[in-house]
Design an enzyme around this catalytic site. Structure first.
Site, PDB file in Angstrom:
ATOM      1  N   GLU A   1      34.535  45.292  33.834  1.00  0.00           N
ATOM      2  CA  GLU A   1      35.435  44.037  33.303  1.00  0.00           C
ATOM      3  C   GLU A   1      35.862  44.392  32.134  1.00  0.00           C
ATOM      4  OE1 GLU A   1      32.260  43.699  34.857  1.00  0.00           O
ATOM      5  OE2 GLU A   1      32.438  42.067  36.333  1.00  0.00           O
TER       6      GLU A   1
ATOM      7  N   ALA B   1      36.156  41.351  41.434  1.00  0.00           N
ATOM      8  CA  ALA B   1      36.868  40.310  42.063  1.00  0.00           C
ATOM      9  C   ALA B   1      38.433  40.528  42.180  1.00  0.00           C
ATOM     10  CB  ALA B   1      36.659  39.233  40.736  1.00  0.00           C
TER      11      ALA B   1
ATOM     12  N   GLU C   1      27.882  42.260  41.127  1.00  0.00           N
ATOM     13  CA  GLU C   1      27.187  40.772  40.868  1.00  0.00           C
ATOM     14  C   GLU C   1      26.658  40.438  42.262  1.00  0.00           C
ATOM     15  OE1 GLU C   1      30.546  39.826  38.457  1.00  0.00           O
ATOM     16  OE2 GLU C   1      29.292  39.749  36.894  1.00  0.00           O
TER      17      GLU C   1
ATOM     18  N   GLY D   1      32.401  42.000  40.156  1.00  0.00           N
ATOM     19  CA  GLY D   1      31.928  41.172  41.135  1.00  0.00           C
ATOM     20  C   GLY D   1      31.393  41.643  42.585  1.00  0.00           C
TER      21      GLY D   1
HETATM   22  N1  CO8 Z   1      41.234  43.696  42.866  1.00  0.00           N
HETATM   23  C1  CO8 Z   1      42.223  43.734  43.505  1.00  0.00           C
HETATM   24  N2  CO8 Z   1      42.593  44.978  44.178  1.00  0.00           N
HETATM   25  C2  CO8 Z   1      41.774  45.846  44.058  1.00  0.00           C
HETATM   26  C3  CO8 Z   1      40.405  45.994  43.329  1.00  0.00           C
HETATM   27  C4  CO8 Z   1      40.339  44.795  42.694  1.00  0.00           C
HETATM   28  N3  CO8 Z   1      39.118  44.637  41.883  1.00  0.00           N
HETATM   29  N4  CO8 Z   1      40.051  47.346  43.212  1.00  0.00           N
HETATM   30  C5  CO8 Z   1      40.805  47.915  44.129  1.00  0.00           C
HETATM   31  N5  CO8 Z   1      41.842  47.238  44.298  1.00  0.00           N
HETATM   32  C6  CO8 Z   1      42.894  47.684  45.352  1.00  0.00           C
HETATM   33  C7  CO8 Z   1      43.993  48.498  44.581  1.00  0.00           C
HETATM   34  O1  CO8 Z   1      45.046  47.801  43.616  1.00  0.00           O
HETATM   35  C8  CO8 Z   1      44.475  49.445  45.650  1.00  0.00           C
HETATM   36  O2  CO8 Z   1      45.673  48.544  46.286  1.00  0.00           O
HETATM   37  P1  CO8 Z   1      47.072  49.054  46.431  1.00  0.00           P
HETATM   38  O3  CO8 Z   1      46.819  50.371  47.375  1.00  0.00           O
HETATM   39  O4  CO8 Z   1      47.815  48.058  47.130  1.00  0.00           O
HETATM   40  O5  CO8 Z   1      47.571  49.626  45.068  1.00  0.00           O
HETATM   41  C9  CO8 Z   1      43.535  49.683  46.588  1.00  0.00           C
HETATM   42  O6  CO8 Z   1      42.688  48.775  46.277  1.00  0.00           O
HETATM   43  C10 CO8 Z   1      42.874  51.124  46.720  1.00  0.00           C
HETATM   44  O7  CO8 Z   1      42.369  51.061  45.096  1.00  0.00           O
HETATM   45  P2  CO8 Z   1      42.710  52.486  44.390  1.00  0.00           P
HETATM   46  O8  CO8 Z   1      44.121  52.995  44.877  1.00  0.00           O
HETATM   47  O9  CO8 Z   1      42.542  52.149  42.832  1.00  0.00           O
HETATM   48  O10 CO8 Z   1      41.577  53.407  45.099  1.00  0.00           O
HETATM   49  P3  CO8 Z   1      40.755  54.451  44.117  1.00  0.00           P
HETATM   50  O11 CO8 Z   1      39.946  55.454  44.949  1.00  0.00           O
HETATM   51  O12 CO8 Z   1      41.886  55.328  43.289  1.00  0.00           O
HETATM   52  O13 CO8 Z   1      39.870  54.006  42.887  1.00  0.00           O
HETATM   53  C11 CO8 Z   1      38.453  52.149  41.997  1.00  0.00           C
HETATM   54  C12 CO8 Z   1      38.715  53.039  43.450  1.00  0.00           C
HETATM   55  C13 CO8 Z   1      37.886  53.290  41.015  1.00  0.00           C
HETATM   56  C14 CO8 Z   1      37.279  51.263  42.671  1.00  0.00           C
HETATM   57  C15 CO8 Z   1      39.455  51.564  41.470  1.00  0.00           C
HETATM   58  O14 CO8 Z   1      40.196  50.791  42.757  1.00  0.00           O
HETATM   59  C16 CO8 Z   1      39.029  50.419  40.496  1.00  0.00           C
HETATM   60  O15 CO8 Z   1      38.931  50.833  39.455  1.00  0.00           O
HETATM   61  N6  CO8 Z   1      39.085  49.106  40.821  1.00  0.00           N
HETATM   62  C17 CO8 Z   1      38.984  48.166  39.854  1.00  0.00           C
HETATM   63  C18 CO8 Z   1      37.494  47.908  39.654  1.00  0.00           C
HETATM   64  C19 CO8 Z   1      37.344  46.846  38.685  1.00  0.00           C
HETATM   65  O16 CO8 Z   1      37.907  46.873  37.590  1.00  0.00           O
HETATM   66  N7  CO8 Z   1      36.584  45.938  39.097  1.00  0.00           N
HETATM   67  C20 CO8 Z   1      36.297  44.807  38.224  1.00  0.00           C
HETATM   68  C21 CO8 Z   1      37.256  43.700  38.661  1.00  0.00           C
HETATM   69  S1  CO8 Z   1      37.128  42.176  37.419  1.00  0.00           S
HETATM   70  C22 CO8 Z   1      35.698  41.198  38.265  1.00  0.00           C
HETATM   71  O17 CO8 Z   1      35.130  41.831  39.142  1.00  0.00           O
HETATM   72  C23 CO8 Z   1      35.188  40.037  37.405  1.00  0.00           C
HETATM   73  C24 CO8 Z   1      34.057  39.418  38.270  1.00  0.00           C
HETATM   74  C25 CO8 Z   1      33.632  38.209  37.827  1.00  0.00           C
HETATM   75  C26 CO8 Z   1      34.678  37.064  38.037  1.00  0.00           C
HETATM   76  C27 CO8 Z   1      34.155  35.771  37.694  1.00  0.00           C
HETATM   77  C28 CO8 Z   1      35.065  34.674  37.826  1.00  0.00           C
HETATM   78  C29 CO8 Z   1      34.482  33.256  37.349  1.00  0.00           C
END
Ligand code: CO8
Length: 258
Positions: free
Chosen positions: A132, A65, A112, A109
């Site tokens: 998460e 998400a 999921e 997400g």
């Molecule tokens: N949300 C927003 N932006 C994201 C997300 C995300 N989940 N994942 C990546 N991005 C963005 C980064 O911020 C970055 O943007 P910018 O260039 O503007 O800084 C761009 O995508 C590229 O990402 P990275 O530079 O981080 O790329 P890497 O190759 O270095 O890393 C990863 C890739 C490992 C996937 C890393 O991006 C990461 O860890 N992402 C987050 C993963 C995460 O924590 N996911 C869980 C999110 S919470 C969730 O999903 C809750 C779901 C339930 C919701 C229910 C509501 C009721």
């Protein structure tokens, strides 16, 4: 309909929906989930479409998400809007088969969402995770439930509590994905599966999908009864008559969804 976060293509009987937020690794925001629910509702209503492939990019199916969208929200915000819940329910209400074709990250997400689909075909580059916990929260779109049902408590707890990722090979071994294919063949394989599904009677496809999903909702006795009634019900269809006649006449069936 024109979408801002999806690329939707129809080829023959298959609708391919590509998540398209490349700058955010296809992070799921309100717009994307709402558009996806709309696209799937349209697919359900379009008689030409018989199966759906949901995919992302080579690097990410979806990295979760959208953390930027969620970061300012309070409990009151997410509780009162029931963030994402209605669209998630809409996605899960799709009656036609949906295959998730997953390459790269399917996290939070994103994992999921893949699990909301009927089955997952993974590229050998796929990485699944529920990270998460690293953000001070926990799965919120079904991860604690569907992942546990798919891979069992031990692996689900491991992933949900440590936030570690599972690669494609482990995901297949654990029963999270149905097949692992070389990344370059992912879309070909997923589309071929969708085309094959599309050759069946939509009535039996939808009934079969309902019955398998019922296994997660009820007791064995109730599930078996539901399955039996659905099986018996299909004997009222022209497609059952055609399917069995075609087998006996050693020809391909011509299903008409009647
Ligand atoms: N949300 C927003 N932006 C994201 C997300 C995300 N989940 N994942 C990546 N991005 C963005 C980064 O911020 C970055 O943007 P910018 O260039 O503007 O800084 C761009 O995508 C590229 O990402 P990275 O530079 O981080 O790329 P890497 O190759 O270095 O890393 C990863 C890739 C490992 C996937 C890393 O991006 C990461 O860890 N992402 C987050 C993963 C995460 O924590 N996911 C869980 C999110 S919470 C969730 O999903 C809750 C779901 C339930 C919701 C229910 C509501 C009721």
């Amino acid at each position: 309909m024109a979408y801002t976060t999806l690329v939707v293509e129809v080829d023959g009987t298959v609708q391919t929906i590509r998540l398209n937020r490349p700058d955010a690794l296809n992070a799921l925001n309100s717009t994307l989930l709402s558009e996806l629910a709309d696209a799937l509702r349209e697919a359900d209503q379009n008689p030409k479409i018989r199966a759906i492939v949901l995919t992302g990019s080579e690097k990410a199916f979806a990295a979760g998400a959208d953390i930027k969208e969620m970061s300012d929200k309070s409990f009151a915000d997410v509780f009162s809007s029931d963030l994402f819940a209605r669209d998630a329910q809409g996605i899960c209400a799709t009656r036609k088969p949906i295959i998730a074709a997953v390459s790269g990250y399917a996290l939070g997400g994103g994992c999921e969402l893949a699990m909301m689909c009927d089955f997952i075909i993974a590229a050998d580059t796929a990485k699944f995770g529920q990270p998460e916990i690293n953000l001070g929260v926990m799965p919120g779109l079904g991860g604690s439930q569907r992942l546990t049902l798919a891979v069992g408590k031990a692996k689900a707890m491991d992933m949900v509590l440590t936030g570690r990722f599972m690669d494609a090979e482990e995901a297949e071994r654990a029963g999270l994905v149905s097949r692992v294919v070389p990344a370059k063949n992912l879309m070909q394989e997923a589309t071929a599966a969708a085309v094959k599904i599309g050759e069946k009677s939509l009535l039996s496809l939808m009934a079969a999908k309902e019955a398998v999903n019922r296994a997660f909702e009820t007791t064995l006795a109730e599930g078996l009864l539901f399955e039996r009634r659905s099986f018996q019900g299909l004997f009222a269809t022209e497609d059952k008559v055609e399917g069995m006649a075609a087998f006996l006449e050693k020809r391909q069936p011509q299903f008409r969804d009647k």
